[in-house]
Write a protein that holds these residues in place. Structure first.
Motif, PDB file in Angstrom:
ATOM      1  N   GLU A 432      -7.265  36.097 -41.853  1.00 32.62           N
ATOM      2  CA  GLU A 432      -7.715  34.543 -41.870  1.00 32.62           C
ATOM      3  C   GLU A 432      -9.057  34.755 -43.067  1.00 32.62           C
ATOM      4  O   GLU A 432     -10.061  34.537 -43.204  1.00 32.62           O
ATOM      5  N   SER A 433      -8.335  35.347 -44.373  1.00 33.15           N
ATOM      6  CA  SER A 433      -9.131  35.589 -45.584  1.00 33.15           C
ATOM      7  C   SER A 433      -9.224  34.539 -46.485  1.00 33.15           C
ATOM      8  O   SER A 433      -9.864  34.729 -47.328  1.00 33.15           O
ATOM      9  N   ILE A 434      -8.451  33.315 -45.988  1.00 36.81           N
ATOM     10  CA  ILE A 434      -8.450  31.972 -46.906  1.00 36.81           C
ATOM     11  C   ILE A 434      -8.287  32.379 -48.420  1.00 36.81           C
ATOM     12  O   ILE A 434      -6.928  32.538 -48.674  1.00 36.81           O
ATOM     13  N   SER A 435      -8.985  32.451 -49.120  1.00 33.88           N
ATOM     14  CA  SER A 435      -8.820  32.452 -50.704  1.00 33.88           C
ATOM     15  C   SER A 435      -8.347  33.807 -50.970  1.00 33.88           C
ATOM     16  O   SER A 435      -7.767  33.997 -51.997  1.00 33.88           O
ATOM     17  N   ASN A 436      -8.362  34.688 -50.065  1.00 39.08           N
ATOM     18  CA  ASN A 436      -7.849  36.133 -50.182  1.00 39.08           C
ATOM     19  C   ASN A 436      -6.670  36.238 -49.485  1.00 39.08           C
ATOM     20  O   ASN A 436      -5.994  37.491 -49.340  1.00 39.08           O
ATOM     21  N   TYR A 486      -1.912  47.418 -27.663  1.00 39.00           N
ATOM     22  CA  TYR A 486      -2.241  47.681 -29.041  1.00 39.00           C
ATOM     23  C   TYR A 486      -3.356  48.849 -29.223  1.00 39.00           C
ATOM     24  O   TYR A 486      -4.157  48.746 -28.583  1.00 39.00           O
ATOM     25  N   GLU A 487      -3.156  49.905 -30.120  1.00 43.08           N
ATOM     26  CA  GLU A 487      -4.121  51.088 -30.157  1.00 43.08           C
ATOM     27  C   GLU A 487      -5.035  50.579 -31.144  1.00 43.08           C
ATOM     28  O   GLU A 487      -6.091  50.998 -31.193  1.00 43.08           O
ATOM     29  N   PHE A 488      -4.807  49.709 -32.115  1.00 44.42           N
ATOM     30  CA  PHE A 488      -5.771  49.173 -33.180  1.00 44.42           C
ATOM     31  C   PHE A 488      -5.383  47.763 -33.701  1.00 44.42           C
ATOM     32  O   PHE A 488      -4.121  47.586 -33.854  1.00 44.42           O
ATOM     33  N   ILE A 489      -6.399  47.040 -33.595  1.00 41.66           N
ATOM     34  CA  ILE A 489      -6.323  45.748 -34.154  1.00 41.66           C
ATOM     35  C   ILE A 489      -7.578  45.368 -34.783  1.00 41.66           C
ATOM     36  O   ILE A 489      -8.580  45.690 -34.899  1.00 41.66           O
ATOM     37  N   ALA A 490      -7.184  44.792 -36.276  1.00 37.11           N
ATOM     38  CA  ALA A 490      -8.382  44.705 -37.048  1.00 37.11           C
ATOM     39  C   ALA A 490      -7.899  43.136 -37.594  1.00 37.11           C
ATOM     40  O   ALA A 490      -6.831  42.652 -37.726  1.00 37.11           O
ATOM     41  N   SER A 491      -9.092  42.370 -37.764  1.00 45.35           N
ATOM     42  CA  SER A 491      -9.042  41.044 -38.445  1.00 45.35           C
ATOM     43  C   SER A 491      -9.909  40.982 -39.804  1.00 45.35           C
ATOM     44  O   SER A 491     -11.093  41.615 -39.780  1.00 45.35           O
ATOM     45  N   ILE A 492      -9.273  40.350 -40.663  1.00 42.52           N
ATOM     46  CA  ILE A 492      -9.958  40.360 -41.988  1.00 42.52           C
ATOM     47  C   ILE A 492     -10.311  38.787 -42.357  1.00 42.52           C
ATOM     48  O   ILE A 492      -9.584  38.019 -42.159  1.00 42.52           O
ATOM     49  N   VAL A 493     -11.542  38.459 -42.437  1.00 41.39           N
ATOM     50  CA  VAL A 493     -12.032  37.140 -42.593  1.00 41.39           C
ATOM     51  C   VAL A 493     -13.013  37.261 -43.848  1.00 41.39           C
ATOM     52  O   VAL A 493     -13.538  38.085 -44.230  1.00 41.39           O
ATOM     53  N   GLY A 494     -13.056  35.807 -44.327  1.00 39.67           N
ATOM     54  CA  GLY A 494     -14.210  35.587 -45.082  1.00 39.67           C
ATOM     55  C   GLY A 494     -15.683  35.255 -44.657  1.00 39.67           C
ATOM     56  O   GLY A 494     -15.627  35.332 -43.248  1.00 39.67           O
ATOM     57  N   LEU A 518     -11.682  45.812 -34.903  1.00 44.24           N
ATOM     58  CA  LEU A 518     -12.387  45.751 -36.107  1.00 44.24           C
ATOM     59  C   LEU A 518     -12.415  44.296 -37.040  1.00 44.24           C
ATOM     60  O   LEU A 518     -11.338  43.930 -36.959  1.00 44.24           O
ATOM     61  N   THR A 519     -13.487  44.222 -37.607  1.00 37.76           N
ATOM     62  CA  THR A 519     -13.624  43.011 -38.319  1.00 37.76           C
ATOM     63  C   THR A 519     -14.014  43.211 -39.719  1.00 37.76           C
ATOM     64  O   THR A 519     -15.229  44.143 -39.858  1.00 37.76           O
ATOM     65  N   ILE A 520     -13.549  42.898 -40.921  1.00 42.72           N
ATOM     66  CA  ILE A 520     -13.887  43.199 -42.159  1.00 42.72           C
ATOM     67  C   ILE A 520     -14.138  42.004 -42.533  1.00 42.72           C
ATOM     68  O   ILE A 520     -13.284  40.968 -42.706  1.00 42.72           O
ATOM     69  N   VAL A 521     -15.341  41.727 -43.077  1.00 37.20           N
ATOM     70  CA  VAL A 521     -15.897  40.524 -43.568  1.00 37.20           C
ATOM     71  C   VAL A 521     -15.938  40.701 -45.244  1.00 37.20           C
ATOM     72  O   VAL A 521     -16.515  41.321 -45.702  1.00 37.20           O
ATOM     73  N   LEU A 522     -15.014  39.889 -45.846  1.00 41.22           N
ATOM     74  CA  LEU A 522     -15.171  39.993 -47.335  1.00 41.22           C
ATOM     75  C   LEU A 522     -16.226  38.888 -47.772  1.00 41.22           C
ATOM     76  O   LEU A 522     -16.203  37.583 -47.545  1.00 41.22           O
ATOM     77  N   ASN A 523     -17.167  39.201 -48.210  1.00 37.69           N
ATOM     78  CA  ASN A 523     -18.408  38.350 -48.379  1.00 37.69           C
ATOM     79  C   ASN A 523     -18.502  38.396 -49.865  1.00 37.69           C
ATOM     80  O   ASN A 523     -19.127  39.000 -50.620  1.00 37.69           O
TER      81      ASN A 523
END
Length: 621
Positions: A432-436, A486-494, A518-523
């Motif tokens: 859910e990284s939108i512009s990315n 799941y062994e691993f879940i990651a979420s990528i967001v703005g 895991l959550t990666i926040v693209l700031n």
């Protein structure tokens, strides 16, 4: 022992296969709370897994993620009109994403002088009584109905689920007045068998013989064919059929607005991804003589132009075939049209198999030359991805490091996941990284069905709730190599999306129900997408040179500390770190700092089974 309509409702959900209910309780649910305690006292537990959700949108997003990975509906219970409204944009996402979910909301009592049990006894019962409660969500629902009596309640639930799980799948909404849900019932209603045996979903449809022959003949004769899809991969059976058809006829594949993994990234005829910003459509669209659009949201935008000023749309001579599993005319959208020669409603896996069988051993026009040409396009695209992932050999002339880029961050995450040893089947990424969006799809390089998913809609705030729901759903669906989830879940967001996700509620739920991800926040310092929308209409306008904070789409100069929001919401359980290339020190390069931080975050999720949040600072908008 007192049994009520609410007892029968919860019993019916369990009997028809619902396992998880995401709840936000209110004054309309006394009988349900009483029934749950009755079950605990008599049976030692609940027949359903009740997931308390402090925010309604998070509840529906969690149910959404659960349904996506299990293929089965979950239930959501909310409070009267205000709880229905608080479902917010998650309603849009469930509708557009075609996700089967049963939503129940109570309603204010209709008596006020104690005529019936449950009559009005709180001031809010007057405030929350509206003329037509389901109209709040009706245009997004596949079905709405009022529970008027316990006598036919099992029928209503089964009808709702039958519709929700038939194409086009989607959410359904049931509601009941408090007096009805408090009505006492006879034990016999609880003993009557309640199954879905005679309430099946509608069987998937096939193409007509004429449509099969017409599409197969066109693809065989085509000089410059093109396949386009957005969400074909939601149907895992369609994944190999799509890849096979592309290979045997050397058909290039372009993915527009994907919300599922539709093709392995390594597939030699995959030529790219786009969310259809001007200038990002494949050049093959304009030269194509046959185009097959299958399970696509939007295949092209007619008014967009490329860098040379040419329209990014098919030629008027192109033959265009549209196939959709449930709604080829997009009847839920106010205005939608594809200039098409044939429009078909058919299941993607069945349709692709039919076309493949019709082709048989026939050879496509110019197969070998096209295969070589398309593979070169694929290889050039992959080379571009590799180049974008690289880091500068040394800092700039000023001595400072350039800000991190999305390709660098996603590639680093991909490498950390691979190094961790988790299986492909046990790994899930939420995008859910939108512009990315297109960069995340491209650089994560998914290879198997279900490797990456999106909400399927455009209302922001799905990913964190979905993180909770997909962990729970993964356990039910026995995902992973050991079948334990799941062994691993990651979420990528703005950074904007992170706030829309109501992180205080989402990370509280994650700790309460032990659902680590895991959550990666693209700031990038704000909402980049509104700025891009402005530039699309006013490329040379007053705002074209303004920074985000001037445009009021920025979050500066003092942005929230996103990772620490998660830590605080979870009472210190979540792990959080902020990483910026400009702050690389202690002899570490920006690349080393990013690699070590993400590797540690992945380890925390996998080994310590805690949530982790990494805030990655990009160039500010």
């Amino acid at each position: 022992m007192v049994l009520t309509t609410s007892s029968l409702f919860l019993h019916t959900l369990a009997q028809v296969g619902i396992t998880h209910v995401f709840v936000n309780w209110g004054s309309d649910h006394p009988a349900m709370l009483e029934e749950l305690e009755r079950q605990r006292v008599i049976h030692g537990g609940h027949a359903l897994t009740i997931v308390t959700s402090p925010n309604e949108m998070v509840a529906l997003s969690a149910a959404h993620g659960y349904a996506q990975v299990t293929g089965k509906p979950a239930a959501v219970i909310v409070h009267v009109d205000v709880g229905t409204q608080a479902l917010a944009g998650a309603v849009h996402n469930a509708d557009r994403g075609r996700v089967p979910i049963l939503i129940y909301a109570g309603s204010s009592p209709f008596t006020s002088e104690g005529e019936l049990k449950g009559s009005r006894n709180e001031w809010i019962h007057w405030m929350q009584d509206v003329h037509d409660q389901p109209t709040i969500v009706r245009q997004y629902m596949r079905y709405t109905a009022q529970i008027g009596s316990p006598a036919n309640l099992p029928h209503l639930v089964r009808r709702a689920l039958q519709i929700a799980t038939s194409e086009p799948k989607g959410p359904v909404y049931l509601w009941g007045r408090r007096e009805v849900m408090e009505q006492e019932i006879d034990q016999s209603l609880m003993e009557t068998p309640i199954t879905l045996t005679k309430w099946p979903s509608v069987e998937p449809t096939a193409l007509s013989n004429q449509a099969v022959q017409r599409i197969a003949s066109a693809l065989l004769a085509a000089k410059s064919p093109l396949l386009i899809t957005s969400h074909l991969g939601r149907n895992h059976a369609a994944f190999p059929a799509f890849a096979t058809l592309s290979r045997i006829l050397a058909l290039p594949v372009f993915l527009t607005c994907p919300s599922a993994t539709n093709l392995p990234t390594s597939h030699p005829f995959l030529v790219g991804f786009s969310y259809l910003g001007a200038g990002t459509q494949t050049p093959l669209l304009k030269s194509a003589d046959v185009i097959l659009v299958i399970d696509a949201e939007v295949a092209w935008i007619p008014m967009n132009k490329d860098k040379d000023g040419a329209y990014e749309r098919p030629s008027e001579e192109a033959q265009i075939f549209v196939i959709d599993s449930g709604d080829p005319l997009k009847t839920g959208i106010g205005m939608h049209h594809d200039d098409a020669d044939l429009v078909c409603r058919a299941d993607a896996a069945i349709a692709l198999t039919q076309i493949r069988e019709a082709i048989g051993g026939q050879t496509a026009f110019g197969w070998s030359d096209r295969a070589e040409r398309v593979q070169k396009i694929h290889e050039a695209w992959v080379a571009q991805l590799r180049a974008a992932e690289s880091f500068p050999v040394s800092p700039s002339s000023s001595g400072s490091h350039a800000p991190y880029t999305t390709p660098q961050i996603v590639a680093t995450l991909r490498a950390a996941i691979q190094a961790s040893g988790v299986s492909r089947e046990g790994t899930l990424l939420l995008n859910e990284s939108i512009s990315n969006y297109p960069l995340v799809w491209s650089h994560m390089q998914p290879e198997i069905p279900g490797a990456i998913i999106g909400s399927g809609g455009s209302s922001l705030g799905w990913a964190l709730g979905a993180g909770v729901g997909t962990v729970l759903g993964g356990r039910v669906a026995k995902k992973g190599k050991e079948g334990a989830g799941y062994e691993f879940i990651a979420s990528i967001v703005g950074d904007g999306t992170f706030l829309f996700c109501v992180p205080a509620s989402a990370f509280w739920m994650a700790r309460r129900y032990q659902t680590p991800f895991l959550t990666i926040v693209l700031n990038n310092g704000g909402w980049r997408s509104p700025k891009l929308s402005m530039l699309g209409v006013h490329p040379q306008g007053h705002g074209s040179g303004a920074v985000g904070d001037q445009l009021t789409v920025g979050f500066g100069p003092d942005s929230p500390d996103y990772s620490q929001i998660a830590v605080a919401a979870s009472g210190g359980w979540a792990w959080g770190r902020k990483v910026s290339a400009e702050r690389a020190d202690d002899g570490k390069s920006a690349e080393e700092l990013l690699r070590e931080t993400i590797a540690e975050a992945v380890r925390v999720v996998i080994e310590e089974r805690r949530c982790a949040v990494v805030e990655c600072v990009l160039e500010r908008i």
